[in-house]
Motif scaffolding. Structure first.
Motif, PDB file in Angstrom:
ATOM      1  N   GLY A   1       0.809  -1.207   0.000  1.00  0.00           N
ATOM      2  CA  GLY A   1       0.000   0.000   0.000  1.00  0.00           C
ATOM      3  C   GLY A   1       0.841   1.256   0.000  1.00  0.00           C
ATOM      4  N   VAL A   2       1.893   1.272   0.837  1.00  0.00           N
ATOM      5  CA  VAL A   2       2.787   2.420   0.881  1.00  0.00           C
ATOM      6  C   VAL A   2       3.493   2.583  -0.460  1.00  0.00           C
ATOM      7  N   GLN A   3       3.942   1.472  -1.038  1.00  0.00           N
ATOM      8  CA  GLN A   3       4.642   1.543  -2.315  1.00  0.00           C
ATOM      9  C   GLN A   3       3.755   2.067  -3.431  1.00  0.00           C
ATOM     10  N   GLU A   4       2.462   1.721  -3.380  1.00  0.00           N
ATOM     11  CA  GLU A   4       1.524   2.219  -4.396  1.00  0.00           C
ATOM     12  C   GLU A   4       1.511   3.745  -4.400  1.00  0.00           C
ATOM     13  N   HIS A   5       1.419   4.336  -3.208  1.00  0.00           N
ATOM     14  CA  HIS A   5       1.407   5.791  -3.104  1.00  0.00           C
ATOM     15  C   HIS A   5       2.783   6.381  -3.395  1.00  0.00           C
ATOM     16  N   LEU A   6       3.806   5.732  -2.866  1.00  0.00           N
ATOM     17  CA  LEU A   6       5.158   6.293  -2.970  1.00  0.00           C
ATOM     18  C   LEU A   6       5.655   6.325  -4.405  1.00  0.00           C
ATOM     19  N   SER A   7       5.271   5.348  -5.215  1.00  0.00           N
ATOM     20  CA  SER A   7       5.736   5.332  -6.602  1.00  0.00           C
ATOM     21  C   SER A   7       5.305   6.589  -7.345  1.00  0.00           C
ATOM     22  N   THR A   8       4.067   7.019  -7.100  1.00  0.00           N
ATOM     23  CA  THR A   8       3.576   8.239  -7.737  1.00  0.00           C
ATOM     24  C   THR A   8       4.283   9.469  -7.177  1.00  0.00           C
ATOM     25  N   ILE A   9       4.479   9.497  -5.871  1.00  0.00           N
ATOM     26  CA  ILE A   9       5.146  10.631  -5.231  1.00  0.00           C
ATOM     27  C   ILE A   9       6.581  10.769  -5.726  1.00  0.00           C
ATOM     28  N   ILE A  10       7.287   9.647  -5.788  1.00  0.00           N
ATOM     29  CA  ILE A  10       8.676   9.652  -6.271  1.00  0.00           C
ATOM     30  C   ILE A  10       8.734  10.151  -7.704  1.00  0.00           C
ATOM     31  N   SER A  11       7.838   9.643  -8.530  1.00  0.00           N
ATOM     32  CA  SER A  11       7.819  10.037  -9.944  1.00  0.00           C
ATOM     33  C   SER A  11       7.579  11.536 -10.101  1.00  0.00           C
ATOM     34  N   ASP A  12       6.608  12.071  -9.357  1.00  0.00           N
ATOM     35  CA  ASP A  12       6.299  13.497  -9.459  1.00  0.00           C
ATOM     36  C   ASP A  12       7.430  14.359  -8.900  1.00  0.00           C
ATOM     37  N   PHE A  13       8.046  13.903  -7.808  1.00  0.00           N
ATOM     38  CA  PHE A  13       9.170  14.656  -7.239  1.00  0.00           C
ATOM     39  C   PHE A  13      10.341  14.685  -8.217  1.00  0.00           C
ATOM     40  N   ALA A  14      10.636  13.548  -8.837  1.00  0.00           N
ATOM     41  CA  ALA A  14      11.744  13.475  -9.796  1.00  0.00           C
ATOM     42  C   ALA A  14      11.495  14.400 -10.987  1.00  0.00           C
ATOM     43  N   SER A  15      10.248  14.462 -11.428  1.00  0.00           N
ATOM     44  CA  SER A  15       9.917  15.324 -12.575  1.00  0.00           C
ATOM     45  C   SER A  15      10.158  16.790 -12.259  1.00  0.00           C
ATOM     46  N   GLY A  16       9.950  17.189 -11.002  1.00  0.00           N
ATOM     47  CA  GLY A  16      10.120  18.584 -10.624  1.00  0.00           C
ATOM     48  C   GLY A  16      11.486  18.926 -10.063  1.00  0.00           C
ATOM     49  N   ASN A  17      12.380  17.928  -9.947  1.00  0.00           N
ATOM     50  CA  ASN A  17      13.725  18.164  -9.386  1.00  0.00           C
ATOM     51  C   ASN A  17      14.753  17.396 -10.213  1.00  0.00           C
TER      52      ASN A  17
END
Length: 299
Positions: free
Chosen positions: A97-113
């Motif tokens: 469950g955590v990984q499901e959310h974190l994958s999107t968060i990581i992807s969006d953070f990487a796109s902006g940094n």
């Protein structure tokens, strides 16, 4: 000062030398020269261990703060110039469950940094941030080490699920107490599950034929019709949508899974602070109220 702090932090010349990118012999010599200059022994060395003297402990406490503040000032200047940068190492739990959310968060953070490189390490137990050299950890377990800085950033709602084939054979439980007559996939035998429904609570001991402490395997067994299992609501939405799994007693929710962000210090580099701020904003939106109940598939 910075060299001493790295050695004292890791209680190892070889590990500190690896992090600092210099030969062990050069690092040891620099520390010896430093001790000679101040006229005090800061480290006691043996062939097997390295410990701090009383003077070393006192100096380490003050020097750590100064070194971290200096590093943070440097990072802030660099961040002003080109934004957060460098390698960011994050320890993440095996919780699906955590990984499901974190994958999107990581992807969006990487796109902006674009100047930050991210490296994720998946673990199945307590994380040793020092030993594994991670900048931060996301965990669903409260860390035992009291010196760590722990931030609770989310609670993920959990429910009970089963395959239609299992429910056809065993029937559908209508209340938490009904689970005592069911085959339940649990980590230990038996396990107490605590439920909540609009202020009402219920506790029940559950057990089953198969015990397993890996959520991914539990899901596999559940899909094969071997029993009921507990899961994060968002982690199995696709299974429910396809009809492969159904939620039972949906009006009752299990205790939520807490999500923590853990660091070794409050003085953090810009890349770490940026990620924590970003992830906290995103994860804080997740709560029992935000997680819409997953209803059983229409039969």
């Amino acid at each position: 000062m910075a060299l001493f702090v790295e050695v004292a932090k890791r209680r190892s010349f070889s590990q500190a030398a690896l992090v600092l990118g210099m030969p062990v012999s050069s690092l040891s010599r620099r520390i010896t020269v430093f001790e000679t200059a101040i006229g005090l022994r800061l480290l006691d060395r043996t062939t097997r261990r390295l410990t701090l003297t009383s003077y070393g402990e006192a100096y380490f406490a003050q020097a750590t703060r100064l070194v971290e503040e200096a590093q943070r000032a440097y990072d802030d200047i660099m961040a002003e110039a080109k934004g957060p940068s460098g390698l960011l190492k994050i320890a993440v739990p095996a919780d699906r469950g955590v990984q499901e959310h974190l994958s999107t968060i990581i992807s969006d953070f990487a796109s902006g940094n674009e100047h930050v490189r991210l490296q994720l390490g998946v673990g199945h137990g307590p994380v040793d941030l020092m030993e594994d050299r991670h900048d931060l950890a996301l965990t669903v377990e409260t860390p035992r080490e009291t010196s760590l800085i722990v931030r609770k950033v989310a609670e993920l709602a959990n429910g009970v699920f089963a395959a239609p084939s299992y429910l056809e054979d065993w029937g559908r439980p209508m209340s938490p107490q009904d689970l005592t007559d069911h085959n339940v996939l649990v980590a230990g035998q038996p396990t107490n599950w605590s439920f909540v429904r609009r202020g009402e609570t219920a506790s029940v001991a559950v057990s089953g034929q198969i015990g397993c402490n890996a959520p991914s395997l539990m899901r596999t067994f559940a899909l094969a019709g071997h029993g009921l299992f507990a899961a994060n609501l968002s982690a199995i939405r696709a299974d429910v949508a396809s009809g492969a799994l159904e939620q039972v007693i949906p009006d009752w929710t299990l205790q939520p899974t807490p999500v923590y962000i853990v660091t070794t210090s409050r003085l953090l580099p810009a890349k770490v602070r940026s990620f924590i701020d970003f992830a906290t904003r995103r994860l804080s939106l997740l709560s029992d109220a935000a997680e819409a109940p997953v209803r059983e598939a229409a039969g």
